[in-house]
Enzyme design. Structure first.
Site, short mmCIF file in Angstrom:
data_model
loop_
_atom_site.label_atom_id
_atom_site.label_comp_id
_atom_site.label_asym_id
_atom_site.label_seq_id
_atom_site.Cartn_x
_atom_site.Cartn_y
_atom_site.Cartn_z
N ASP A 25 0.82 -1.21 0.00
CA ASP A 25 0.00 0.00 0.00
C ASP A 25 0.86 1.26 0.00
O ASP A 25 1.96 1.29 0.56
CB ASP A 25 -0.92 -0.01 1.24
CG ASP A 25 -2.06 0.99 1.08
OD1 ASP A 25 -2.44 1.30 -0.06
OD2 ASP A 25 -2.57 1.46 2.11
N HIS A 42 1.96 3.48 -9.12
CA HIS A 42 1.77 2.04 -9.33
C HIS A 42 2.95 1.46 -10.11
O HIS A 42 3.40 0.35 -9.82
CB HIS A 42 0.45 1.78 -10.05
CG HIS A 42 -0.75 2.18 -9.25
ND1 HIS A 42 -0.92 1.78 -7.94
CD2 HIS A 42 -1.84 2.94 -9.55
CE1 HIS A 42 -2.06 2.28 -7.47
NE2 HIS A 42 -2.63 3.00 -8.43
N LEU A 136 10.05 -20.73 -4.67
CA LEU A 136 9.17 -19.82 -3.93
C LEU A 136 7.78 -19.91 -4.56
O LEU A 136 7.64 -19.85 -5.78
CB LEU A 136 9.69 -18.37 -4.06
CG LEU A 136 8.82 -17.27 -3.43
CD1 LEU A 136 8.82 -17.39 -1.90
CD2 LEU A 136 9.31 -15.88 -3.84
C1 IPE Z 1 -5.51 -2.59 0.09
O1 IPE Z 1 -5.20 -1.26 -0.07
C2 IPE Z 1 -5.51 -3.29 -1.23
C3 IPE Z 1 -4.23 -3.39 -1.90
C4 IPE Z 1 -3.08 -2.96 -1.50
C5 IPE Z 1 -4.25 -4.09 -3.15
P1 IPE Z 1 -6.33 -0.13 -0.18
O2 IPE Z 1 -5.61 1.14 -0.40
O3 IPE Z 1 -7.34 -0.53 -1.19
O4 IPE Z 1 -7.00 -0.20 1.26
P2 IPE Z 1 -7.81 0.91 2.07
O5 IPE Z 1 -8.86 1.46 1.15
O6 IPE Z 1 -6.84 1.96 2.49
O7 IPE Z 1 -8.36 0.20 3.26
C1 IPE Z 2 -1.84 0.19 -3.31
O1 IPE Z 2 -1.57 1.55 -3.34
C2 IPE Z 2 -2.09 -0.41 -4.67
C3 IPE Z 2 -3.50 -0.68 -4.97
C4 IPE Z 2 -4.48 -0.60 -4.11
C5 IPE Z 2 -3.81 -1.06 -6.31
P1 IPE Z 2 -2.73 2.62 -3.30
O2 IPE Z 2 -3.12 2.93 -4.71
O3 IPE Z 2 -3.84 2.20 -2.42
O4 IPE Z 2 -1.96 3.86 -2.68
P2 IPE Z 2 -2.52 4.88 -1.59
O5 IPE Z 2 -2.91 4.06 -0.40
O6 IPE Z 2 -3.66 5.58 -2.21
O7 IPE Z 2 -1.35 5.76 -1.32
MG MG Z 3 -4.13 2.43 -0.41
#
Ligand code: IPE
Ligand code: IPE
Ligand code: MG
Length: 257
Positions: A25, A42, A136
């Protein structure tokens, strides 16, 4: 001879997790802090995936499960979802040869039907090409939700009951556990979430029942081996009691020594 990663050093137990589960995240915030589009975050996050895979290969971790895209992430703005789909496609094209060469078996968990045909075909191909690898076991959770997982397992059992293959009173935890995703690898020992939020966000709800949780403020694109080592060191110091008492666990350790 290969070092015994589970051997016990005098003061510090050198336990290496067999299965690590990660919520990757913070990609969006990493880009926003640089005043760049979230999609750039990303892309940077895809590089960190390799840092994590390399670390796990070096440490002899058996299974790594990465949360790449949740059931709820489909609700993000269309252009972000589109950028993520493109990224999945290029990452699959780019990385599969290398994963194959490094002995990594790749599998995907989640609602695959929600992806387009091309991505699904690439996922199938990546799984087929790496099926014989054993270094792995890498699982990518994409279009995955822990609630979806439990619901699909319940549905499978209900179908068995409806077909007369199973009686409802026979259903127990082991049977449901055998139908959720990742039933053929040990439950995650260590959970890592980057990005500073301390929640599960519908990741592996069933499988994380007794997993050790570790959180860091670091954003996913910034991931490095030092941070992963900190997580592994913290894990090695945890006492996992599984509902028993500390004295019971200590006695088990003595009888095993
Ligand atoms: C969780 O992150 C999902 C992934 C990293 C794929 P999110 O960014 O979607 O989670 P919330 O919305 O902060 O809980
Ligand atoms: C995690 O990073 C990747 C996905 C959920 C696809 P985020 O896109 O949720 O990044 P933040 O949390 O908004 O910074
Ligand atoms: Mg996120």
């Amino acid at each position: 001879m290969a070092p015994d990663v589970n051997s016990t050093a005098p003061s510090l137990p050198r336990r290496v997790p067999r299965h690590v589960a990660v919520i990757m995240d913070g990609n969006g915030r990493w880009a926003e802090r640089r005043r760049r589009p979230r999609a750039i975050g990303h892309r940077a996050g895809a590089r960190a995936v390799n840092v994590c895979i390399d670390f796990c290969l070096e440490r002899g971790v058996e299974a790594l499960t990465l949360f790449a895209f949740s059931s709820e992430n489909w609700g993000r703005p269309e252009d972000e979802v589109g950028a993520l789909m493109k990224l999945f496609m290029t990452a699959l094209d780019r990385e599969v040869d290398e994963l194959e060469r490094r002995g990594v078996r790749v599998r995907f968990i989640g609602e695959r039907e929600r992806f387009g045909d091309t991505i699904r075909a690439r996922m199938d191909e990546a799984e087929r090409r790496t099926a014989g690898n054993t270094q792995l076991h890498l699982t990518i959770a994409a279009s995955y939700g822990g609630r979806w997982d439990i619901a699909q397992a319940a549905r499978a059992l209900a179908e068995d009951v409806a077909a007369g293959r199973l009686r409802p009173e026979e259903i127990d935890e082991a049977m449901l556990g055998a139908r959720v995703c990742l039933a053929d690898v040990p439950a995650p020992d260590l959970f890592i979430r980057t990005g500073g939020d301390t929640r599960i966000s519908n990741f592996l709800l069933w499988q994380l029942a007794y997993t050790e949780l570790w959180f860091t403020e670091l954003l996913w694109p910034e991931l490095d081996a030092v941070t992963l080592q900190r997580a592994f060191d913290a894990y090695a110091l945890r006492e996992r009691r599984f509902g028993l008492t500390g004295a019971q666990i200590a006695a088990q350790g003595e009888s095993a020594a």
